[in-house]
Design a protein around this motif. Structure first.
Motif, PDB file in Angstrom:
ATOM      1  N   PHE A  35       0.816  -1.208   0.000  1.00  0.00           N
ATOM      2  CA  PHE A  35       0.000   0.000   0.000  1.00  0.00           C
ATOM      3  C   PHE A  35       0.855   1.266   0.000  1.00  0.00           C
ATOM      4  N   THR A  36       0.532   2.206  -0.856  1.00  0.00           N
ATOM      5  CA  THR A  36       1.130   3.543  -0.848  1.00  0.00           C
ATOM      6  C   THR A  36       0.057   4.553  -1.260  1.00  0.00           C
ATOM      7  N   LEU A  37       0.153   5.741  -0.699  1.00  0.00           N
ATOM      8  CA  LEU A  37      -0.743   6.822  -1.082  1.00  0.00           C
ATOM      9  C   LEU A  37      -0.109   7.610  -2.232  1.00  0.00           C
ATOM     10  N   SER A  38      -0.921   8.011  -3.179  1.00  0.00           N
ATOM     11  CA  SER A  38      -0.427   8.701  -4.370  1.00  0.00           C
ATOM     12  C   SER A  38      -0.615  10.210  -4.241  1.00  0.00           C
ATOM     13  N   THR A  39      -0.094  10.932  -5.222  1.00  0.00           N
ATOM     14  CA  THR A  39      -0.305  12.376  -5.293  1.00  0.00           C
ATOM     15  C   THR A  39      -1.801  12.683  -5.406  1.00  0.00           C
ATOM     16  N   TYR A  70       5.389  14.473   5.209  1.00  0.00           N
ATOM     17  CA  TYR A  70       5.007  14.221   6.598  1.00  0.00           C
ATOM     18  C   TYR A  70       3.535  13.846   6.696  1.00  0.00           C
ATOM     19  N   LEU A  71       2.685  14.596   5.997  1.00  0.00           N
ATOM     20  CA  LEU A  71       1.244  14.339   6.047  1.00  0.00           C
ATOM     21  C   LEU A  71       0.897  12.987   5.426  1.00  0.00           C
ATOM     22  N   LEU A  72       1.554  12.657   4.315  1.00  0.00           N
ATOM     23  CA  LEU A  72       1.305  11.363   3.679  1.00  0.00           C
ATOM     24  C   LEU A  72       1.723  10.211   4.590  1.00  0.00           C
ATOM     25  N   LYS A  73       2.854  10.384   5.288  1.00  0.00           N
ATOM     26  CA  LYS A  73       3.291   9.320   6.208  1.00  0.00           C
ATOM     27  C   LYS A  73       2.289   9.164   7.358  1.00  0.00           C
ATOM     28  N   SER A  74       1.839  10.282   7.911  1.00  0.00           N
ATOM     29  CA  SER A  74       0.855  10.221   9.003  1.00  0.00           C
ATOM     30  C   SER A  74      -0.442   9.574   8.532  1.00  0.00           C
ATOM     31  N   LEU A  75      -0.883   9.942   7.346  1.00  0.00           N
ATOM     32  CA  LEU A  75      -2.086   9.336   6.782  1.00  0.00           C
ATOM     33  C   LEU A  75      -1.887   7.848   6.538  1.00  0.00           C
TER      34      LEU A  75
END
Length: 544
Positions: free
Chosen positions: A426-430, A496-501
């Motif tokens: 799992f990874t969050l994208s732009t 930072y926000l993506l890591k927290s999410l």
């Protein structure tokens, strides 16, 4: 009669402050007695004569907290509920539903159900909003609603909760619970063990000891000790954790106070588990107190390589003192110093700025010290890592997003809208980040900076002076530019926000245990630590 009454009031209060050093107390006895008498008579007159009814308990609570606020944030009054919470935190044992819960206005929100514990077994999930416990509606309950979930082991409690707007009920069977200091340990690869130490309660060193032995039995020749986000705890447990890696009789930390009995030196008392195994310690800006004793001491002794970002910088020691009616006061009694002699306290609470805020010790005022091998280390700003991966950007706007629980709430929304088969990939994208920014707008997120507050205040003054016609266009342009700037700050903190999410979303699918397994695949500091440990020469060079 009045004199006798005054003595009855003053003497118990005087008895409650005898924790002060004997010398200091004798020197200040008249001044202390004088101020207590003034306060006692004021308190009496206020409650007897004020035009409206007063609540003596609330008045005293505000008075105590206001007095302590002028000292430091760690010296604080603890009521009976606070004392119990501190006991749970230090021992790791309590009875309840097995979930982290947050009180929020008219409801209790499940922040994190612990895997296999009662709340989890009853089907509750992070984001569920408990609106009723038994027959008691949270909205109308005036005390700490979280206490309603506690009870004797084996007893049950019925809760009514909302999930995605739909009301549901569940019955939870309470149980004795154990909060682990080491929530996870495992092998990263065939030679490197990974230990997460999340807090320094009374079980911290014993659980770390067990994890270290188990990993060595699995073939670990290197160890990564993860102290990121660890807020600290018991100083004695920090010494015992250091002792796992250094010989008996080694100085770990010194405390210095104006009260002589609190001046202490702490040495290791036992033989280590392994004094030679290569160790990398991970820290970040939320590693504080006992975490800094461990990382700072191992750094001073050249016993570990420190990787990550600068730690919090808390070089103060507190001790609880018993008061009456089950209350306590937790007092900062001393500063602590690592083996090289440095105190890593980063904020100066005794020389504040014009706003009354504690100021960070300036870098030009740092003092240089030497590790056992002669490496340079510095005081005044937390523990600086040997391999600095960059300070985590955490602007006021980002803190506000976290405090408003928008990351948590977005993760709840994401969980119910997305089915993930394999969380390890799992990874969050732009695109996900843009969706999160849209989520902030649709949820009416607004953060007013100090600049905006000053700007609006100036414009209000201009309106009163009838100058607003001339400057209104300029004012609107400044507001527009400020909004662009705020949006830019969010973009700068994208990583930072993506890591927290990501962390919050991964926990929804595989609990906290699964998050640590996810870290072993994707976490950059763990990758960096593993790379250092895989190359013995690189590891040794850090310690020269």
């Amino acid at each position: 009669m009045k004199s006798l009454l005054r003595k009855k009031i003053i003497l118990p209060i005087l008895a409650g402050i005898l924790f002060l050093s004997t010398t200091a107390f004798k020197n200040d006895f008249f001044e202390i007695a004088k101020q207590i008498e003034i306060f006692t008579t004021l308190f009496k007159e206020l409650n007897m004569n004020y035009v409206d009814d007063t609540n003596p308990g609330d008045l005293m609570d505000h008075a105590i907290k206001s007095m302590l606020a002028d000292l430091d944030p760690y010296t604080r009054f603890m009521n009976e509920q606070d004392v119990e919470a501190a006991r749970i935190n230090n021992t790791g044992d309590y009875t309840g539903i097995g979930a982290k819960v947050r009180a929020h206005k008219d409801k209790l929100v499940i922040v994190e159900p612990y895997k296999g514990y009662p709340a989890d077994e009853a089907g509750l999930k992070a984001g569920d909003e408990i609106i009723k416990v038994g027959d008691i509606t949270i909205e109308s309950y005036k005390d700490d609603a979280g206490n309603l979930l506690q009870g004797t082991p084996g007893s049950s409690v019925s809760v009514t909760f909302k999930r995605q707007g739909k009301q549901q009920t569940a019955t939870i069977n309470r149980a004795e619970l154990e909060i682990k200091a080491v929530p996870h340990f495992s092998m990263v690869n065939d030679k490197t063990g990974y230990i997460v130490l999340s807090q320094f309660n009374r079980k911290a060193s014993s659980e770390t000891n067990y994890a270290l032995r188990d990993l060595k039995a699995q073939g670990a020749e290197n160890i990564i000790l993860d102290l990121r986000g660890n807020p600290g705890g018991l100083l004695s447990e920090a010494v015992n954790v250091v002792n796992l890696f250094v010989p008996k009789g080694q100085l770990v930390v010194t405390t210095k106070s104006k009260v002589k009995k609190y001046n202490r030196t702490y040495y290791t008392k036992n033989n280590p588990i392994d004094k030679n195994i290569p160790v990398v310690v991970l820290i970040d800006g939320n590693s504080a107190s006992a975490s800094e004793i461990v990382s700072g001491s191992l750094q001073d002794l050249d016993r570990a390589v420190i990787v990550g970002s600068r730690s919090f910088g808390k070089g103060l020691v507190q001790r609880p003192k018993q008061l009456t009616y089950g209350t306590q006061v937790k007092i900062t009694i001393s500063r602590y110093y690592t083996p090289s002699g440095r105190c890593i306290q980063a904020l100066d609470y005794w020389n504040r700025n014009d706003k009354g805020e504690a100021v960070r010790v300036k870098q030009e005022n740092y003092n240089e010290y030497k590790t056992k091998n002669g490496r340079k280390v510095f005081d005044g700003g937390g523990v600086f890592p040997d391999e600095n991966l960059g300070a985590t950007k955490n602007a006021a706007i980002v803190k506000s997003i976290e405090q408003d629980n928008l990351i948590f709430n977005y993760a709840t929304k994401y969980f119910y809208n997305n089915k993930i088969e394999n969380i390890s990939n799992f990874t969050l994208s732009t695109a996900d980040f843009l969706d999160f920014k849209s989520y902030l707008k649709t949820n009416n997120y607004s953060f007013e900076t100090d600049t905006e507050k000053a700007l609006y205040k100036a414009f209000e003054a201009a309106q009163k002076e009838e100058l607003d016609d001339e400057i209104e266009n300029d004012f609107q342009n400044l507001v527009e530019n400020l909004n662009i700037s705020k949006n830019s700050i969010i973009d700068k903190n994208k990583d930072y926000l993506l890591k927290s999410l990501t962390d919050e979303i991964v926990k929804r699918y595989v609990y906290r245990e699964g998050l640590y397994d996810y870290y072993k695949i994707h976490d950059q500091p763990i990758k960096q630590a593993t790379e250092i440990l895989n190359n013995p020469n690189t590891y040794i060079n850090y310690l020269k």
